[in-house]
Write a protein that holds these residues in place. Structure first.
Motif, short mmCIF file in Angstrom:
data_model
loop_
_atom_site.label_atom_id
_atom_site.label_comp_id
_atom_site.label_asym_id
_atom_site.label_seq_id
_atom_site.Cartn_x
_atom_site.Cartn_y
_atom_site.Cartn_z
N GLY A 107 102.30 37.39 95.25
CA GLY A 107 103.41 36.68 95.61
C GLY A 107 103.74 35.58 94.86
O GLY A 107 104.44 34.53 95.19
N LYS A 108 103.36 35.52 93.57
CA LYS A 108 103.67 34.45 92.73
C LYS A 108 105.31 34.05 92.58
O LYS A 108 105.62 33.14 92.82
CB LYS A 108 102.93 34.78 91.26
CG LYS A 108 101.62 34.69 91.18
CD LYS A 108 100.97 34.72 89.76
CE LYS A 108 101.66 35.79 88.91
NZ LYS A 108 101.49 37.11 89.50
N SER A 109 105.72 35.20 92.04
CA SER A 109 107.03 35.24 91.84
C SER A 109 107.95 35.13 92.94
O SER A 109 108.92 34.29 92.96
CB SER A 109 107.66 36.19 90.91
OG SER A 109 106.92 36.52 89.86
N THR A 110 107.66 35.55 94.06
CA THR A 110 108.47 35.47 95.15
C THR A 110 108.37 33.97 95.91
O THR A 110 109.44 33.60 96.18
CB THR A 110 107.94 36.62 96.40
OG1 THR A 110 107.90 37.76 95.89
CG2 THR A 110 108.30 36.28 97.55
N LEU A 111 107.01 33.53 95.82
CA LEU A 111 106.94 32.10 96.21
C LEU A 111 107.71 31.19 95.25
O LEU A 111 108.59 30.41 95.89
CB LEU A 111 105.50 31.62 96.04
CG LEU A 111 105.07 30.29 96.71
CD1 LEU A 111 105.36 30.00 97.96
CD2 LEU A 111 103.74 29.91 96.16
N VAL A 112 107.85 31.52 94.05
CA VAL A 112 108.81 30.50 93.28
C VAL A 112 110.01 30.94 93.39
O VAL A 112 110.74 29.71 93.44
CB VAL A 112 108.08 30.74 91.69
CG1 VAL A 112 109.34 30.15 90.71
CG2 VAL A 112 106.86 30.26 91.35
N GLY A 113 110.45 32.09 93.55
CA GLY A 113 111.97 32.25 93.92
C GLY A 113 112.33 31.60 95.14
O GLY A 113 113.34 31.07 95.30
N SER A 114 111.48 31.44 96.12
CA SER A 114 111.95 30.85 97.62
C SER A 114 112.12 29.49 97.21
O SER A 114 112.76 28.55 97.78
CB SER A 114 111.05 31.28 98.52
OG SER A 114 111.12 32.72 98.87
N LEU A 115 111.16 28.71 96.17
CA LEU A 115 110.93 27.43 96.02
C LEU A 115 112.26 26.91 95.27
O LEU A 115 112.86 25.85 95.89
CB LEU A 115 109.81 27.13 95.29
CG LEU A 115 108.31 26.74 96.12
CD1 LEU A 115 107.30 26.71 95.08
CD2 LEU A 115 108.43 25.43 97.07
N VAL A 116 112.69 27.62 94.51
CA VAL A 116 113.85 27.19 93.59
C VAL A 116 115.24 27.52 94.40
O VAL A 116 116.15 26.78 93.83
CB VAL A 116 113.77 27.88 92.20
CG1 VAL A 116 112.53 27.57 91.40
CG2 VAL A 116 114.15 29.33 92.23
N THR A 117 115.27 28.34 95.25
CA THR A 117 116.27 28.50 96.04
C THR A 117 116.66 28.11 97.45
O THR A 117 117.66 27.88 97.81
CB THR A 117 116.74 29.98 96.02
OG1 THR A 117 115.67 30.80 96.76
CG2 THR A 117 116.81 30.66 94.65
N GLY A 118 115.43 27.88 97.96
CA GLY A 118 115.12 27.51 99.44
C GLY A 118 115.48 28.53 100.41
O GLY A 118 115.64 28.55 101.72
#
Length: 540
Positions: free
Chosen positions: A144-155
């Protein structure tokens, strides 16, 4: 001549019809257009175009005043962009975007492809260089690295299928700009009202908007989780000027062998690290508690103190995080549990990567690419000092140990063009005086008046983290130092090193010299073996 691109046709038609904010220039040259009798009038003209367009003007380069497409060569186009950038700066504006097209002129017996470009000029100076922290992510594949970062940068909440991981720079059109799929990048920020996130991460202009609007930036270097690509992950964690590490552990899977490898690299390089337990929505409380205990045991075995954020609070994590204290928090990109706590951490954590007080500019090259109309671009994280458009630099060492004179044509950060950038920034620097094929990862950029002395051999204090047998003289791992990734031979002073041993050794690069400094840390790896070291003497 082939058909004109629709966007170019529309701009030419609008310019012919309205004038106003559209300006045609066949070319701009330094000798003619920056001369004393032309400069002021061209600056006034650009200011008028920007005002006519309510803050935005379009310059069409490679097209004559009557709209006839002529096209110009790449060098001439690059010079035109340099001149336009200087005119814009003097008019209190900046170049926000450039689009180029190739124009085929074989029918005129000129077989080179010429360029036509649209430059968007916007009112206001380029952004100031504000506070900026860089986070390196690590963790097993599918944790879930990229998924977590994707959710952080977009909300945005994830759909449960990893949909938000596609928000990072891994698309073909991103790769064309040189952001390769091995390491990917995300960015968001904060202003006085809270997080500033991306609306459309696939639009490069949205990344530029974040850089322009935020008072504080958070960039993510998202590494690769597959075990065969551990070398790439090491490059992401060692070769970037990181402030913090973010290690993800999936709640349904728990710590794996790769988790332990990545944690070992993070801790061995003394990077303050946060552990995020991901996918909390997939398991019950009993399983979460079990994974928490596994992670705490893992950290204590590495002589680190875990700090549970949900138990002790975010403020305690901000105050206590260090090389020895590791905050651990539970997250879910689907329910967004824990993401507010990560926002608070990243908004308030102090910058740590700027540990050197050196004023002299230095950047190790991590990636290279070529941009039509601009030329060779060297990308990396600025290690020390600052760099401006127009600076004269040295690039090297070349394979023979020499350095090449180059000039900074322009600087770009997350697709936002800047005139200056400082230590800690991830940038692409367009260089004049060198071809892209001549630039290699591991080379360094330095001021023209520097006196670099690259070496093939150095002395280091090394520690063996894992090795099946004894390391003897001539052991040949790959050394990862800054962005250097090179085979080397290690010669322990005592003749051998056992797993867990520390000692002094001579390290010799096998194929070419590199620019290194005393005090730099490195990771070495060969198969399942790995260790860490610190450069102690450049003249062994």
């Amino acid at each position: 001549m082939g058909p004109q691109p629709a966007a170019l046709e529309r701009v030419i038609e609008r310019g012919e019809r309205e004038g106003g904010s559209v300006e045609f220039k066949e070319r701009l040259t330094k000798d003619l257009h920056l001369s004393d009798d032309r400069l002021d009038s061209l600056v006034a003209q650009l200011r008028h175009r920007v005002l006519s367009g309510d803050g935005t003007a379009t310059y069409v380069i490679g097209v004559s005043d009557d709209g006839t497409i002529s096209g110009i060569g790449q060098e001439t186009f690059s010079e035109s962009m340099d001149v336009l950038s200087l005119l814009a700066e003097k008019a209190d504006a900046h170049i926000a975007d450039v689009e180029t097209w190739g124009v085929d002129w074989r029918e005129t017996n000129d077989e080179q492809t010429r360029l036509v470009g649209l430059a968007t000029v916007e009112e206001g100076p380029v952004m100031e260089d504000d506070e900026h922290i860089v986070i390196g992510t690590a963790g097993h594949v599918d944790h879930g690295k990229s998924t977590l970062v994707g959710s952080l940068v977009t909300g945005e909440a994830d759909d449960g299928q990893g949909g938000t991981r596609g928000f990072l720079d891994v698309r073909p059109h991103e790769i064309e700009r040189g952001l390769s799929a091995d390491l990917s990048y995300g960015v968001y920020g904060f202003d006085a009202d809270g997080p500033v996130r991306m609306d459309n991460p696939h639009r490069k202009g949205d990344r530029a908007r974040i850089v322009e609007e935020a008072d504080r930036l958070v960039s993510f270097v998202d590494t690769v989780g597959h075990e065969p690509w551990l070398r790439t992950t090491i490059r992401g964690l060692v070769g970037q000027k990181l402030d913090y590490g973010l290690l993800t552990v999936a709640a349904d899977d728990g710590p794996t062998k790769t988790t332990r490898e990545h944690l070992g690299i993070l801790l061995a390089t003394e990077l303050p690290t946060i552990v995020a337990i991901t996918k909390a929505d997939l398991v019950d409380d009993e399983r979460l508690t079990e994974v928490e205990r596994e992670i705490e045991r893992l950290l204590r075995d590495a002589d680190r103190s875990p700090l549970r954020v949900q138990r002790h609070g975010v403020e305690a994590a901000i105050d206590e995080i260090s090389e020895t204290v590791v905050p651990v928090l539970t997250t879910s990109a689907v329910t967004q549990e824990g993401l507010d706590d990560l926002d608070t951490l990243f908004e308030q954590l102090p910058k740590t990567g700027d540990t050197t007080e050196a004023d002299e500019f230095q950047m190790y090259v991590d990636r290279t690419y070529n941009v039509t109309g601009v030329g060779a671009v060297a990308s990396g994280t600025i290690r020390t000092g600052s760099v401006e458009a127009g600076d004269e630099l040295l690039l090297g060492p070349m394979p023979d140990g020499t350095f090449r004179d180059v000039e900074v044509r322009s600087i770009e950060m997350h697709y936002h063009r800047v005139e200056e950038a400082t230590a800690g920034r991830i940038v692409g620097i367009a260089l004049k005086g060198v071809d892209e094929a001549e630039i290699e990862r591991g080379m360094a950029l330095l001021p023209r008046d520097a006196n670099p002395d690259p070496v093939r051999e150095f002395e280091a204090e090394v520690m063996v983290l894992n090795h099946p047998t004894t390391i003897g003289e001539g052991y040949e791992p790959v050394i990862h130092l800054e962005t250097v990734s090179e085979a080397a031979a290690i010669y322990p002073d005592d003749g051998q090193l056992l797993p867990g041993d520390s000692g002094t050794a001579t390290v010799r690069f096998k194929f070419r010299p590199y620019l290194i400094e005393e005090g730099q840390r490195f990771v070495f790896r060969e198969g399942q073996s790995k260790g860490v070291g610190t450069v102690s003497n450049l003249d062994p």
